[in-house]
Design an enzyme around this catalytic site. Structure first.
Site, mmCIF file in Angstrom:
data_model
loop_
_atom_site.group_PDB
_atom_site.id
_atom_site.type_symbol
_atom_site.label_atom_id
_atom_site.label_comp_id
_atom_site.label_asym_id
_atom_site.label_seq_id
_atom_site.Cartn_x
_atom_site.Cartn_y
_atom_site.Cartn_z
ATOM 1 N N LYS A 127 3.957 2.838 11.665
ATOM 2 C CA LYS A 127 3.805 3.529 11.276
ATOM 3 C C LYS A 127 2.854 4.970 11.769
ATOM 4 O O LYS A 127 3.822 5.857 11.708
ATOM 5 C CB LYS A 127 2.749 3.936 9.612
ATOM 6 N N ARG A 157 6.193 -13.997 8.890
ATOM 7 C CA ARG A 157 6.774 -12.166 8.549
ATOM 8 C C ARG A 157 7.877 -12.325 8.932
ATOM 9 O O ARG A 157 8.392 -12.811 9.775
ATOM 10 C CB ARG A 157 5.742 -10.873 8.719
ATOM 11 N N GLU A 183 0.581 -1.156 -0.318
ATOM 12 C CA GLU A 183 -0.320 0.228 -0.251
ATOM 13 C C GLU A 183 1.081 1.356 0.248
ATOM 14 O O GLU A 183 2.217 2.067 0.538
ATOM 15 C CB GLU A 183 -0.757 0.016 1.151
#
Ligand SMILES: *[C@@H]1O[C@H](CO)[C@@H](O)[C@H](O)[C@H]1NC(C)=O
Ligand SMILES: *[C@@H]1O[C@H](CO)[C@@H](O)[C@H](O)[C@H]1NC(C)=O
Ligand SMILES: *[C@@H]1O[C@H](CO)[C@@H](O)[C@H](O)[C@H]1NC(C)=O
Length: 908
Positions: free
Chosen positions: A539, A529, A305
């Site tokens: 973020k 991950r 994204e």
């Protein structure tokens, strides 16, 4: 007919006639005799000659010899009917010998092998053996030719690829292993002349490690000893200062060059995925269409994204997505998943592509989910028409409550069973902007009784009143991830949709959706991950750190965004090495930071130049030399890689050493500088002994007084034993013989706890001492030529890569010329441009090269890289080799990683 070969008498008239015939065909005398000597061989060869009409074919000696080789390889000496190849197959090979495609016995062997192994798959007719000439040429090494030069440069780049992964030999003892593996590493070497190859390999080793010594090759104790010696050149350093050796010798090991991690894909989970076409489809024709279009190639995608900077976790995703495709000669899309109009900013697009390229990958195409908005809308409408989607007007609370917040299966939404016609109307109304945000949404109608919450009628479309950066105000509704993602994968014909474990449960609705629409269904695979201990990837939280000034920006070297890691000097090769070493796992775990640091050190160990940096200078004066004493010394740029060349440094009467290397009152085990103690200044032939020191009124030491032990010193040469002394780094006190460093920045973890994400208010966990700045450090002047060389090499590498990318784009244009492929923006353009913000070109060769490419090991301190704030004037002068200070220079260094694992210890 005689049975034994030894029985042939070559003096009979028949034999003499035969030898004459062989000579006419082209064989030289000795080979003719050879053949004639063996009746079996002779018969076989005559048959080949006859079948192929070789008596007057004008073969040269070599070609004729190859034809003899062919009779053997093809089994013409076997009993009739037991030949390995048919007559037409042999004829094909003979032709390849005649027209010069096959030039060596090895190639003939390969040709026979090719014929044998493709027998089943070729459709031969009477006159045509059905050989795919291109394939044949490839497997026989046609056109591969090596000159001494090209052989050497091939070997050099192979060596370079090894050193990037620290597999390169470090001295002559690695010769055997290198030889054993080189043909696996560079398959074309198979076609090199054996003797030439042997000469080239030895030449390369000589270039890197000096002349071969008697003991080389096995004695590990001797090897270690030699290595140790090289590491700390006690008194050897300045011995030979004969010929001028500039820094120009190739830095054989380039940390900016990125290897292609392969063990990730050849072993373990990722080696066992389905082959293209094997993923089940709801209708068989979907598979056929798919395979017809993809031609069986692997297609993957990296779908970030564009709403933030990438972080270290993405490095793993990039490596897997792009690497898997690369490993299988397939294609990987960079797909900007820009379905959320409110979160995107232009700067992220540029940065994401730049990071992909920094890691050494090139997208097959750059696409945008938003390009598919119309198609996605059509899909949603189709789903609605099929009665598999409905418009829901529940508010979020009702929807959340209906899901039972973890208390079992949900209640059906009151709108779930409205008529199809009504759903079509309502969805149209949503699109037309008749509903405010949250006034309506389109939901898939899947299965409320499922044990998997992803099947509980997930949302397809939401109303959002926000302009989109690419589609403007065209759309009032935007697709949800669970809807857009599977369908974009499908549209792009993705074969392997690789993602992280949190999407496991989403796979059910992914597959349901493709089947419900009867479109091609990619196969999703999930792996763990990458999460690193102590790092901070949210973020929102990083934004807080940036906005409140705890860090100096998104690329502050203490962060774990990729732009920060790059700025800090972490080589891209280390990132890939790290990902490869961790491998692919199917359960999440937190990786200790030391493993990352280990991968960085391993990458830098053989590649980083050694440079003297005195962090906290303390003056040292040698009393027993004249005031103008000046001894030019030469030392290797890398003690274990002689090929990197040498640099000069000048020993003068006064030098600066590390303050920490002196103690006025030393503890018992202190063996560096202290009154009465001796040390070696690395590179100098003689030790020095401390005789005295000076202090200021507050008692601080201001100067060390020493004597040079060249025979005139207090202890005399004989008494001095080199092994008792440590070797320390230094720079000359002469202003022209050192470089002032504006700042050296050391980084500690940004947080006090190991897992800052678990701390309630993370701001209380911030480590106030995470940045330590040293001013007034000094570098040796060799820093400049080394820096210049590194930037030059990095630029060359970047140009090579962007060129490769451009030709890749060209291939794409050609591939796209086929009518099957979608139209749209010229693919050549999308390869180098992200068409937004006025078509800004991004990630050109220049952008792949930054100050961070100036990486070096400050001996005994740590690995450092130049910070982007540095200004180094001589780097701008591309055509000049003059490397040195310019007015306005500013040098800022970032610590990449310490030399050893232990923490808290400043000097190694
Ligand atoms: C004769 O030809 C063969 C190839 O068939 C070659 O290997 C050999 O070196 C040649 N011998 C002489 C003496 O030229
Ligand atoms: C995917 O494959 C289909 C054929 O099955 C083809 O028509 C389409 O253009 C391909 N999609 C893309 C994005 O290339
Ligand atoms: C003496 O050294 C200490 C510690 O390094 C330092 O804090 C102090 O300022 C120094 N004193 C003078 C007069 O330089």
């Amino acid at each position: 007919m005689p049975k034994k070969s030894a029985a042939v008498d070559l003096t009979t008239p028949e034999s003499i006639a035969l030898l004459e015939r062989y000579g006419k065909i082209g064989l030289n005398a000795s080979r003719s005799k050879d053949v004639a000597q063996s009746a079996k061989q002779s018969t076989a060869f005559q048959r080949l000659v006859q079948e192929n009409d070789l008596d007057n074919a004008g073969l040269d000696e070599k070609q004729a010899g190859l034809c003899v080789d062919l009779t053997k390889e093809a089994g013409y000496e076997n009993a009739a009917g037991k030949e390995k190849l048919s007559e037409p197959e042999v004829r094909y090979i003979v032709t390849a010998i005649k027209d010069g495609r096959l030039r060596s016995t090895d190639q003939v062997k390969a040709a026979v092998q090719y014929m044998e192994s493709t027998k089943a798959s070729r459709t031969a007719t009477e006159n045509d053996v059905g050989v795919n000439a291109q394939e044949f040429d490839k497997s026989c090494g046609v056109g591969v030719s090596f000159t001494a030069d090209s052989l050497m440069s091939t070997l050099e780049s192979y060596m370079q690829s090894l050193s990037v992964s620290s597999e390169a030999p470090t001295d002559w003892s690695g010769l055997q292993g290198f030889r054993a593996n080189m043909k696996n590493g560079v398959p074309d070497l198979r076609w090199a002349n054996g003797k030439d190859l042997a000469v080239a390999v030895e030449g390369l080793f000589g270039k890197m490690f000096g002349p071969k010594t008697a003991g080389a090759g096995g004695n590990t104790a001797a090897k270690e000893k030699a290595a140790k010696k090289a590491d700390a050149p006690k008194s050897a350093g300045g011995a030979k200062s004969g010929a001028e050796v500039p820094v120009s010798a190739t830095l054989t090991t380039d940390p900016t060059a990125t290897p292609n991690p392969t063990s990730l894909f050849s072993e373990g989970f990722l080696s066992k995925l389905h082959k293209p076409g094997e993923n089940p489809q709801i209708k068989p024709e979907l598979k056929e269409k798919h395979l017809a279009w993809t031609k069986g190639r692997v297609f993957t995608r990296f779908p970030p994204e564009p709403n933030g900077y990438l972080h270290i976790g993405h490095a793993k995703a990039i490596t897997i997505d792009f690497g898997y495709a690369k490993y299988h000669n397939g294609c990987c899309y960079l797909r900007f998943d820009d379905t959320n109009p409110t979160a995107e900013e232009g700067v992220y697009f540029d940065s994401i592509l730049e990071m992909v390229r920094w890691l050494g990958f090139e997208p097959w195409k750059i696409t945008y989910s938003s390009d598919n908005f119309q198609k996605l809308y059509d899909f949603a409408m189709e789903l609605t028409k099929r009665g598999k989607a409905f418009v829901c007007h529940c508010d979020q609370e009702t929807m959340a409550a209906a899901k039972g917040s973890g208390k079992g299966n949900p209640q059906p939404c009151p709108h779930r069973d409205r008529p199809v016609e009504e759903n079509i109307r309502e969805f149209q109304a949503m699109k037309d902007g008749k509903y405010p945000e949250k006034g309506a949404c389109l939901r898939m109608k899947i299965d409320l009784s499922s044990g998997n919450p992803y099947m509980w009628d997930p949302v397809c479309y939401r109303v959002k009143d926000a302009p989109h950066h690419r589609t403007g105000t065209t759309w009032k509704i935007y697709p949800a991830y669970d809807f857009a993602h599977p369908l974009c994968d499908s549209l792009e014909n993705i074969t392997h949709s690789l993602c992280t474990l949190e999407f496991i449960d989403a796979r059910s609705s992914y597959e349901w959706l493709c089947d419900a629409l009867e479109v091609y269904k990619p196969r999703q695979y999930e792996t763990a991950r990458l999460s690193l201990q102590g790092t901070f990837l949210s973020k929102r939280k990083i934004r807080t750190l940036v906005e409140k000034g705890y860090v100096q920006g998104w690329d502050d070297p203490r962060l774990f965004t990729l732009i920060a890691l790059r700025r800090r000097g972490i080589p891209p090769a280390a990132m890939l090495r790290f990902v490869e070493e961790l491998g692919v796992s199917l359960s999440n775990s937190e990786i200790k930071l030391v493993r990352f640091e280990h991968a960085i050190r391993q990458t830098l160990e053989l590649s980083a130049a050694r440079v003297f940096l005195v962090l906290e200078p303390l003056r040292l004066t040698i009393t027993n030399v004249p005031d103008d004493y000046s001894n030019e010394l030469e030392k290797p740029i890398h003690p274990k890689v002689p090929g990197m060349g040498t640099v000069k440094c000048t020993l003068t009467k006064s030098v600066y050493v590390e303050r920490d290397d002196f103690r006025a009152e030393p503890p018992a085990d202190f063996n560096r500088l202290a009154p009465g103690k001796s040390v070696i200044l690395i590179g100098s032939p003689y030790p020095i002994t401390c005789t005295d020191f000076k202090t200021d009124p507050s008692g601080n030491v201001t100067e060390i007084i020493c004597a040079l032990e060249d025979g005139s010193g207090p202890s005399g040469d004989k008494k001095f034993k080199g092994k008792d002394a440590s070797a320390i780094h230094w720079v000359s006190a002469d202003k022209k013989q050192h470089v002032e460093v504006d700042e050296v920045r050391f980084f500690e973890p940004l947080f006090q706890s190991d897992d800052p994400s678990k701390v309630e208010n993370f701001e209380t966990d911030i480590n106030p001492d995470s940045l330590k700045v040293f001013k007034g450090a000094l570098l040796e002047p060799a820093f400049y030529p080394v820096a210049k060389k590194l930037i030059k090499d990095a630029k060359a590498e970047a140009v090579k890569r962007t060129k490769a990318a451009a030709s890749f784009a060209q291939d794409r244009v050609e591939a796209d010329a086929s009518p099957a492929v979608q139209q749209g923006a010229s693919p050549a353009e999308t390869a180098t441009h992200v068409p937004h913000d006025g078509d800004t070109p991004v990630a050109t060769a220049d952008q792949l090269v930054g100050m961070e490419c100036i990486r070096f090991q400050a001996m005994r301190l740590a690995y450092f890289a130049a910070d982007k704030e540095s200004v180094i004037g001589c780097l701008e002068e591309d055509d000049s080799n003059e490397a040195g200070p310019r007015p306005g220079d500013r040098i800022v260094l970032n610590k990449i990683v310490s030399l050893k694992e232990e923490k808290g210890k400043k000097l190694a």
